[in-house]
Design an enzyme around this catalytic site. Structure first.
Site, mmCIF file in Angstrom:
data_model
loop_
_atom_site.group_PDB
_atom_site.id
_atom_site.type_symbol
_atom_site.label_atom_id
_atom_site.label_comp_id
_atom_site.label_asym_id
_atom_site.label_seq_id
_atom_site.Cartn_x
_atom_site.Cartn_y
_atom_site.Cartn_z
ATOM 1 N N CYS A 2 45.814 30.417 47.677
ATOM 2 C CA CYS A 2 46.417 29.503 48.472
ATOM 3 C C CYS A 2 47.869 29.445 49.724
ATOM 4 O O CYS A 2 48.776 29.832 49.009
ATOM 5 C CB CYS A 2 46.247 28.074 47.876
ATOM 6 S SG CYS A 2 44.539 27.736 47.456
ATOM 7 N N ARG A 27 48.575 36.370 50.714
ATOM 8 C CA ARG A 27 48.654 35.862 49.016
ATOM 9 C C ARG A 27 47.832 35.801 48.553
ATOM 10 O O ARG A 27 47.460 35.377 47.745
ATOM 11 C CB ARG A 27 49.124 34.600 49.675
ATOM 12 C CG ARG A 27 50.823 33.937 50.001
ATOM 13 C CD ARG A 27 51.698 32.583 50.777
ATOM 14 N NE ARG A 27 51.271 31.626 49.133
ATOM 15 C CZ ARG A 27 52.267 30.988 48.683
ATOM 16 N NH1 ARG A 27 53.217 31.931 49.360
ATOM 17 N NH2 ARG A 27 52.681 30.782 47.720
ATOM 18 N N TRP A 73 42.342 29.938 48.193
ATOM 19 C CA TRP A 73 41.773 30.895 47.620
ATOM 20 C C TRP A 73 40.418 29.929 46.827
ATOM 21 O O TRP A 73 41.652 29.051 45.797
ATOM 22 C CB TRP A 73 42.711 31.593 47.360
ATOM 23 C CG TRP A 73 42.212 32.908 46.133
ATOM 24 C CD1 TRP A 73 41.952 34.369 46.559
ATOM 25 C CD2 TRP A 73 42.359 33.264 44.499
ATOM 26 N NE1 TRP A 73 42.289 35.191 45.349
ATOM 27 C CE2 TRP A 73 41.982 34.129 43.918
ATOM 28 C CE3 TRP A 73 42.065 32.190 43.425
ATOM 29 C CZ2 TRP A 73 41.384 34.771 42.836
ATOM 30 C CZ3 TRP A 73 41.718 32.552 42.325
ATOM 31 C CH2 TRP A 73 41.793 33.440 42.110
ATOM 32 N N ASN A 99 47.402 23.327 48.067
ATOM 33 C CA ASN A 99 47.317 24.486 47.705
ATOM 34 C C ASN A 99 47.982 24.278 45.188
ATOM 35 O O ASN A 99 48.967 23.192 45.185
ATOM 36 C CB ASN A 99 48.857 24.629 47.405
ATOM 37 C CG ASN A 99 48.831 25.913 45.930
ATOM 38 O OD1 ASN A 99 48.220 27.502 45.516
ATOM 39 N ND2 ASN A 99 49.988 27.140 46.324
ATOM 40 N N GLY A 100 46.607 24.881 44.713
ATOM 41 C CA GLY A 100 46.993 23.944 42.948
ATOM 42 C C GLY A 100 45.437 23.829 42.178
ATOM 43 O O GLY A 100 44.573 24.182 43.113
ATOM 44 N N GLU A 469 49.699 51.552 34.822
ATOM 45 C CA GLU A 469 50.344 50.612 36.455
ATOM 46 C C GLU A 469 49.732 51.391 37.152
ATOM 47 O O GLU A 469 49.205 51.213 37.670
ATOM 48 C CB GLU A 469 51.340 51.059 36.956
ATOM 49 C CG GLU A 469 52.327 50.423 37.808
ATOM 50 C CD GLU A 469 52.279 49.791 38.520
ATOM 51 O OE1 GLU A 469 51.639 48.362 37.644
ATOM 52 O OE2 GLU A 469 51.980 49.237 40.079
ATOM 53 N N LYS A 473 47.239 50.237 39.844
ATOM 54 C CA LYS A 473 46.977 49.964 41.051
ATOM 55 C C LYS A 473 45.821 51.387 41.379
ATOM 56 O O LYS A 473 45.037 50.618 42.896
ATOM 57 C CB LYS A 473 48.331 51.541 41.836
ATOM 58 C CG LYS A 473 48.669 51.053 42.576
ATOM 59 C CD LYS A 473 50.311 49.677 42.256
ATOM 60 C CE LYS A 473 49.410 48.423 41.477
ATOM 61 N NZ LYS A 473 50.396 47.709 41.761
ATOM 62 N N GLU A 476 43.482 48.346 41.849
ATOM 63 C CA GLU A 476 42.805 47.520 42.481
ATOM 64 C C GLU A 476 42.328 47.189 44.023
ATOM 65 O O GLU A 476 42.372 46.633 44.557
ATOM 66 C CB GLU A 476 43.998 46.548 42.657
ATOM 67 C CG GLU A 476 45.617 47.360 42.551
ATOM 68 C CD GLU A 476 46.918 46.125 42.400
ATOM 69 O OE1 GLU A 476 46.745 45.088 42.744
ATOM 70 O OE2 GLU A 476 48.055 46.650 41.855
ATOM 71 N N HIS A 492 40.586 57.974 19.099
ATOM 72 C CA HIS A 492 39.758 57.374 18.296
ATOM 73 C C HIS A 492 38.547 56.168 19.057
ATOM 74 O O HIS A 492 38.983 54.729 18.914
ATOM 75 C CB HIS A 492 40.705 56.576 17.716
ATOM 76 C CG HIS A 492 41.955 56.636 16.941
ATOM 77 N ND1 HIS A 492 41.697 57.749 15.720
ATOM 78 C CD2 HIS A 492 42.995 57.130 18.056
ATOM 79 C CE1 HIS A 492 42.779 57.990 15.283
ATOM 80 N NE2 HIS A 492 44.209 58.448 16.305
ATOM 81 N N LYS A 587 48.302 37.773 45.929
ATOM 82 C CA LYS A 587 49.587 38.378 46.299
ATOM 83 C C LYS A 587 50.237 37.380 44.899
ATOM 84 O O LYS A 587 51.353 37.685 44.463
ATOM 85 C CB LYS A 587 50.530 38.365 47.520
ATOM 86 C CG LYS A 587 51.949 39.168 47.698
ATOM 87 C CD LYS A 587 51.689 40.534 47.618
ATOM 88 C CE LYS A 587 53.025 40.774 47.144
ATOM 89 N NZ LYS A 587 52.702 42.672 45.797
#
Ligand code: F6R
Length: 592
Positions: A2, A27, A73, A99-100, A469, A473, A476, A492, A587
């Protein structure tokens, strides 16, 4: 997640709002809208999808005096035009963007429905608009109505509000979602961060939790919770508009990957004067004195913290790492004198803000490591350190991870009274430049990965941290399923997933784990996997796939991660997906 933008004064407001929303689109969002106030009334335009569609749908020949815009969003309700912001209160008294997340929106909605309010969207935001109108109808005063509204709202919100017939004010209120105001010449501005305001604004100040107020053409008025007037310090970030452009790169992600050496150098320059470290000695003493260093973070920043924990353990210190959204609901600490280290690129991650509230309510000492000066997490911590990585625009974090690990290594050096890390980091810069110079050679491997359904990354020690990581990457930005695993853990359970031609990417940086990780590669190869090794030069053997220059083992993530970032980037390029704005992601994750 947002984005809000607003402006009032003598300038092309329509274009400022649309361009501001485009700036904020990093964002993450799935619909967008603007409310433009003309002398004849407020006009609202809302569209699902990209801001470009909103731009095309919004007339250019309006006489806009003030306006607000929003990228949404979706949380409450699908990303439709109807759920997009701005939302208008039932009788048109207020138009607002939010936003929220309003936690008690169901309760408030029931209450307003009982008062005769009818709702046209599934959002929690429409509840806010109607609640404000409800109180205004009672109190006949905007400030009083806002206070009554704020008193009832539970949850997070940054709000920008227009009032019907009022061409002089944009009202705002803030709690746990970011909001910044900016002065301009003959105009004033507000937005979720300073980036959309950079061109029109002179200087900026963050609004703090529980503050509210308004902007007019020539004033910015901010009130504290108790009604007193707040006088924040307005500053201008050390950033030029050119710094946030692509500068000839096809994508921000590629630009940001290749900024890694400069980021490491800038950190050295900021925290080392050639002889000694420039950290606040009080911070270093607190870290040394703590009986537990507790890292809390999310996503990529969490992966950087895994390495930070190892650094603390190398110093013989007890250290733990928690995912913020987990620790927030089980905030267990057994140490008597812990030091919390919150690592966040944005400094606005909602899960971390909740953790910080818990930490502060216990009176504990905290350090925030962030890329965002003036962010909530920077302000709320006892100590803070900046990453100086420059704005990171691509949703997938790359240079911020490099900055986080490099800064944690410098901090460890300072705690250990040893400056050797600085020359080790200069070796990292050289090694990173070599990886960048050879990046084209990674394209065939990336192309091969782009055709696969599942990819596994393996490592031991810090190589395992890098594997996590690398996997994040890849998944996503390419949407290929991947997992990062400790090499020894395969047998295992996860080895059941290995079949003919499953790609397994293995990292090797440490002589100590060289043999055992290579045995793990043999185990998967025996089951048909295609193993691709990423090896430090001195450990390379015939048959290894990708070799990178040697650096000190504890800093090897700073080099290996670049290979992982390129593989993800080039694979995404093959797949022709939206690299800088992957689906469903944001973001700055400002909702819990
Ligand atoms: C992944 C990514 C995210 C962030 C996470 C935390 O590429 O960017 O996993 O690392 O959302 O964000 P910050 O560091 O802003 O708290």
């Amino acid at each position: 997640m947002c984005g809000i933008v607003g402006g009032i004064g003598q300038f092309p407001i329509r274009d400022y709002l649309i361009n501001g929303l485009k700036t904020l689109d990093y964002r993450g969002y799935d619909s967008a809208g603007v409310a433009l106030a003309e002398p004849e009334g407020i006009r609202v335009f809302r569209m699902p999808g990209r801001v470009q569609a909103l731009d095309e749908a919004t007339p250019r020949d309006l006489h806009v005096v003030l306006g607000i815009g929003h990228t949404r969003w979706a949380t409450h309700g699908a990303p439709t035009a109807n759920n997009a912001h701005p939302h208008t209160s039932m009788n048109g008294e207020f138009v607002l963007v939010h936003n929220g997340v309003i936690d008690n929106f169901r309760h408030l909605k029931n209450k307003l429905e009982a008062e005769g309010y009818v709702f046209h969207s599934e959002t929690d935001t429409e509840v806010v608009a109607n609640l404000l109108e409800f109180h205004y109808n009672r109190l006949k005063n905007v400030k009083a109505a806002m206070l009554a509204m704020i008193e009832e709202l539970q949850g997070s919100y940054a709000l920008a509000i227009l009032k019907k017939g009022d061409l002089k004010h944009i009202y705002f209120a803030k709690n746990r979602s970011p909001l910044v105001v900016g002065h301009g010449e003959g105009k004033n501005l507000l937005a979720s961060d300073f980036l959309p305001m950079l061109k029109e604004g002179k200087d900026f100040a963050p609004i703090l939790d529980h503050q509210y107020g308004y902007i007019t053409e020539d004033t910015i008025k901010i009130f504290n919770e108790d009604g007193s007037v707040a006088n924040p310090k307005f500053t201008r970030p050390d950033l030029k508009i050119e710094d946030i452009g692509l500068q000839g790169y096809p994508h921000y992600m590629l630009k940001e990957i290749e900024e890694a050496p400069a980021v490491v150098r800038r950190l050295i320059d900021n925290y080392f004067d050639g002889n000694q470290f420039l950290f606040d000695p009080k911070l270093i003493n607190k870290l040394k004195a703590a009986d537990d260093i507790i890292f809390i973070a999310c996503g990529t920043s969490y992966h950087a913290c895994l390495i930070g924990r190892r650094y603390m353990e190398y110093l013989g210190k007890r250290s733990e790492v928690y995912i913020a959204s987990e620790w927030a609901y089980h905030p267990f600490v057994s140490a008597k004198n812990p030091m919390f280290v919150i690592v966040s690129q944005s400094g606005e991650t909602a899960d971390l803000i909740r953790c910080m509230e818990i930490i502060n309510s216990r009176g504990a000492v905290s350090l925030t490591i962030t890329n965002t000066k003036g962010s909530t997490l920077e302000r709320d911590a006892t100590y803070s350190l900046l990453l100086f990585a420059g704005v990171e625009i691509a949703v997938a974090s790359t240079k911020a991870y490099v900055a986080q690990v490099a800064l944690l290594s410098l901090l460890t050096g300072a705690m250990d009274d040893s400056t050797a890390v600085v020359s080790h980091l200069y070796d990292v810069i050289k090694a990173e430049n070599a990886v960048i110079a050879n990046s084209e050679s990674l394209k065939p491997t990336a192309k091969y990965l782009s055709g696969k359904k599942d990819v596994f990354f393996l490592g031991r020690g810090t190589d395992y941290d890098v594997a996590l990581e690398a996997s994040l990457k890849l998944k996503e930005i390419t949407y290929i399923h991947s997992e990062g695993l400790p090499g020894g853990e395969l047998k295992h359970g996860p080895i059941a997933l290995i079949e003919k031609d499953t790609p397994v990417i293995g990292f090797i940086s440490d002589p100590l784990t060289d043999l055992p990780i290579r045995s793990n590669f043999k185990e998967v190869e025996a089951r048909g996997a295609t193993v691709i090794t990423v090896v430090s030069k001195s450990l390379a053997k015939a048959g290894d796939s990708i070799t990178v220059p040697d650096v000190k083992e504890y800093l090897s993530p700073l080099v290996k991660v670049l290979v992982a970032q390129y593989l993800a980037y080039f694979a995404a390029l093959e797949l022709k997906v939206n690299i800088d704005k992957p689906r469903n992601l944001a973001k700055s994750v400002t909702v819990e």
